[in-house]
Design an enzyme around this catalytic site. Structure first.
Site, PDB file in Angstrom:
ATOM      1  CB  THR A   9      -0.766   0.066   1.364  1.00 53.72           C
ATOM      2  OG1 THR A   9      -1.806   1.280   1.177  1.00 53.72           O
ATOM      3  CG2 THR A   9       0.010   0.183   2.516  1.00 53.72           C
ATOM      4  CG  ASN A  10       2.030   3.721  -2.805  1.00 59.58           C
ATOM      5  OD1 ASN A  10       3.099   3.864  -2.387  1.00 59.58           O
ATOM      6  ND2 ASN A  10       1.546   3.462  -3.911  1.00 59.58           N
ATOM      7  CG  ASN A  11      -4.296   4.796   2.575  1.00 52.80           C
ATOM      8  OD1 ASN A  11      -4.102   5.282   3.570  1.00 52.80           O
ATOM      9  ND2 ASN A  11      -5.497   5.214   1.919  1.00 52.80           N
ATOM     10  CG  ASP A  70      -9.027  -2.508  -4.359  1.00 50.89           C
ATOM     11  OD1 ASP A  70      -8.274  -1.314  -4.333  1.00 50.89           O
ATOM     12  OD2 ASP A  70     -10.008  -2.317  -4.886  1.00 50.89           O
ATOM     13  N   GLY A 150     -10.217   9.450   4.033  1.00 58.83           N
ATOM     14  CA  GLY A 150     -11.184   8.874   3.228  1.00 58.83           C
ATOM     15  C   GLY A 150     -12.433   9.748   3.403  1.00 58.83           C
ATOM     16  CE1 TYR A 151     -16.035   9.244  -0.871  1.00 57.10           C
ATOM     17  CE2 TYR A 151     -14.419   7.242  -0.558  1.00 57.10           C
ATOM     18  CZ  TYR A 151     -15.007   8.472  -1.485  1.00 57.10           C
ATOM     19  OH  TYR A 151     -14.694   8.334  -2.717  1.00 57.10           O
ATOM     20  CG  ASP A 152     -12.669   7.065   8.238  1.00 54.87           C
ATOM     21  OD1 ASP A 152     -13.569   6.018   7.745  1.00 54.87           O
ATOM     22  OD2 ASP A 152     -11.562   6.913   8.513  1.00 54.87           O
ATOM     23  NE  ARG A 178      -7.790  -0.864   5.048  1.00 58.19           N
ATOM     24  CZ  ARG A 178      -8.317   0.037   5.091  1.00 58.19           C
ATOM     25  NH1 ARG A 178      -8.832   0.737   6.360  1.00 58.19           N
ATOM     26  NH2 ARG A 178      -9.167   0.539   3.916  1.00 58.19           N
TER      27      ARG A 178
HETATM   28  P1  ITT Z   1      -3.324   1.708  -1.897  1.00 62.84           P
HETATM   29  O1  ITT Z   1      -3.967   1.104  -2.891  1.00 62.84           O
HETATM   30  O2  ITT Z   1      -2.079   2.041  -2.346  1.00 62.84           O
HETATM   31  O3  ITT Z   1      -3.522   0.722  -0.661  1.00 62.84           O
HETATM   32  P2  ITT Z   1      -5.608   3.511  -1.751  1.00 62.84           P
HETATM   33  O4  ITT Z   1      -6.054   4.865  -0.808  1.00 62.84           O
HETATM   34  O5  ITT Z   1      -5.527   3.776  -3.161  1.00 62.84           O
HETATM   35  O6  ITT Z   1      -4.236   2.893  -1.400  1.00 62.84           O
HETATM   36  P3  ITT Z   1      -7.565   1.798  -2.419  1.00 62.84           P
HETATM   37  O7  ITT Z   1      -7.509   1.403  -3.774  1.00 62.84           O
HETATM   38  O8  ITT Z   1      -8.003   0.489  -1.643  1.00 62.84           O
HETATM   39  O9  ITT Z   1      -6.680   2.372  -1.278  1.00 62.84           O
HETATM   40  O10 ITT Z   1      -8.814   2.773  -2.436  1.00 62.84           O
HETATM   41  C1  ITT Z   1      -9.683   2.857  -1.133  1.00 62.84           C
HETATM   42  C2  ITT Z   1     -10.250   4.174  -0.914  1.00 62.84           C
HETATM   43  O11 ITT Z   1     -11.556   3.956  -0.508  1.00 62.84           O
HETATM   44  C3  ITT Z   1      -9.259   4.956  -0.062  1.00 62.84           C
HETATM   45  O12 ITT Z   1      -8.869   5.812  -0.697  1.00 62.84           O
HETATM   46  C4  ITT Z   1     -10.930   5.830   0.640  1.00 62.84           C
HETATM   47  O13 ITT Z   1     -11.220   6.847  -0.140  1.00 62.84           O
HETATM   48  C5  ITT Z   1     -11.760   4.677   0.923  1.00 62.84           C
HETATM   49  N1  ITT Z   1     -11.556   3.900   2.013  1.00 62.84           N
HETATM   50  C6  ITT Z   1     -11.210   2.749   2.255  1.00 62.84           C
HETATM   51  N2  ITT Z   1     -11.260   2.237   3.470  1.00 62.84           N
HETATM   52  C7  ITT Z   1     -11.784   3.442   4.037  1.00 62.84           C
HETATM   53  C8  ITT Z   1     -11.604   3.660   5.620  1.00 62.84           C
HETATM   54  O14 ITT Z   1     -11.373   2.648   6.377  1.00 62.84           O
HETATM   55  N3  ITT Z   1     -12.061   5.075   6.028  1.00 62.84           N
HETATM   56  C9  ITT Z   1     -12.615   5.912   4.884  1.00 62.84           C
HETATM   57  N4  ITT Z   1     -12.240   5.672   3.723  1.00 62.84           N
HETATM   58  C10 ITT Z   1     -11.806   4.444   3.088  1.00 62.84           C
END
Ligand code: ITT
Length: 196
Positions: A9-11, A70, A150-152, A178
């Site tokens: 992941t980059n997140n 994902d 994100g949408y939290d 998650r």
């Molecule tokens: P990686 O692919 O590098 O892991 P990413 O942010 O692109 O990072 P995803 O492709 O899985 O991750 O996209 C998930 C998106 O869904 C994320 O960017 C948020 O906008 C949303 N999301 C996922 N889990 C979330 C959470 O726990 N709380 C809030 N938003 C979430």
């Protein structure tokens, strides 16, 4: 000695959440920790395909066992959008802009039901395993809270009053999509190595 496990992941928020869940068992390394600066293309049509694209990229290019998640938000009244497009729903990878677009599309809609979903792909010794986690809830009319990502700020889990963004990471990690998927992954790893 504590073992290392690569999380593709980059997140940074995901890394932190998952790092807390695996704290006593593994040290979690993310993509930047292994020197991977690529934004791995997520061209699949499902969470499963995209999770597998990320984990298999690391296995092929770094020869390391690895897992990837994902995840996304599925809103009933929007035909399960943003779904796999959650990270770039507006066309930009900008949480604030994406969240505003969701609220705009939900304006005047009384069905606020939604769910967060995570699919993890774990590749171990060339074999792939999937683990899924889902949490149901609803979409608020306006954002609240400053934790999480994100949408939290607009998601309230079923049975709670607070949005995910009003919860501490520890609270979110008790119940989140998650965390549910990660607990299945941890149980799987423990089954294979009972000493953990
Ligand atoms: P990686 O692919 O590098 O892991 P990413 O942010 O692109 O990072 P995803 O492709 O899985 O991750 O996209 C998930 C998106 O869904 C994320 O960017 C948020 O906008 C949303 N999301 C996922 N889990 C979330 C959470 O726990 N709380 C809030 N938003 C979430």
């Amino acid at each position: 000695m504590i073992k290392e496990l690569v999380f593709a992941t980059n997140n940074k928020h995901k890394t932190e959440e998952v790092g807390k869940l695996l704290l006593n068992e593994y040290k979690v390394l993310n993509l930047s920790d292994i020197g991977c600066t690529v934004d791995i293309p997520e061209t699949g049509d499902t969470f499963e395909e995209n999770a597998f694209l990320k984990s298999s990229y690391v296995v092929e290019n770094y020869q390391l066992d690895c897992f990837a998640d994902d995840s996304g938000l599925e809103i009933e009244a929007l035909n399960n959008e943003p779904g796999i497009y959650s990270a770039r729903y507006s066309g930009q990878k900008d949480d604030q802009v994406n969240l505003k677009l969701v609220l705009q599309k939900m304006e005047g809609l009384s069905n606020r039901k939604a769910r967060f979903k995570t699919v993890i792909s774990l590749i171990q010794e060339k074999k792939n395993y999937f683990f899924e986690g889902v949490i149901n809830g609803y979409i608020r009319e306006n954002p609240i809270g400053d934790q999480g990502f994100g949408y939290d700020p607009i998601f309230v889990p079923e049975g709670y009053e607070q949005s995910f963004a009003q919860m501490s990471m520890e609270q979110k990690n008790q119940i989140s999509h998650r965390a549910i998927a990660m607990r299945k992954l941890i149980a799987f790893l423990k089954e294979q190595q009972p000493v953990l």
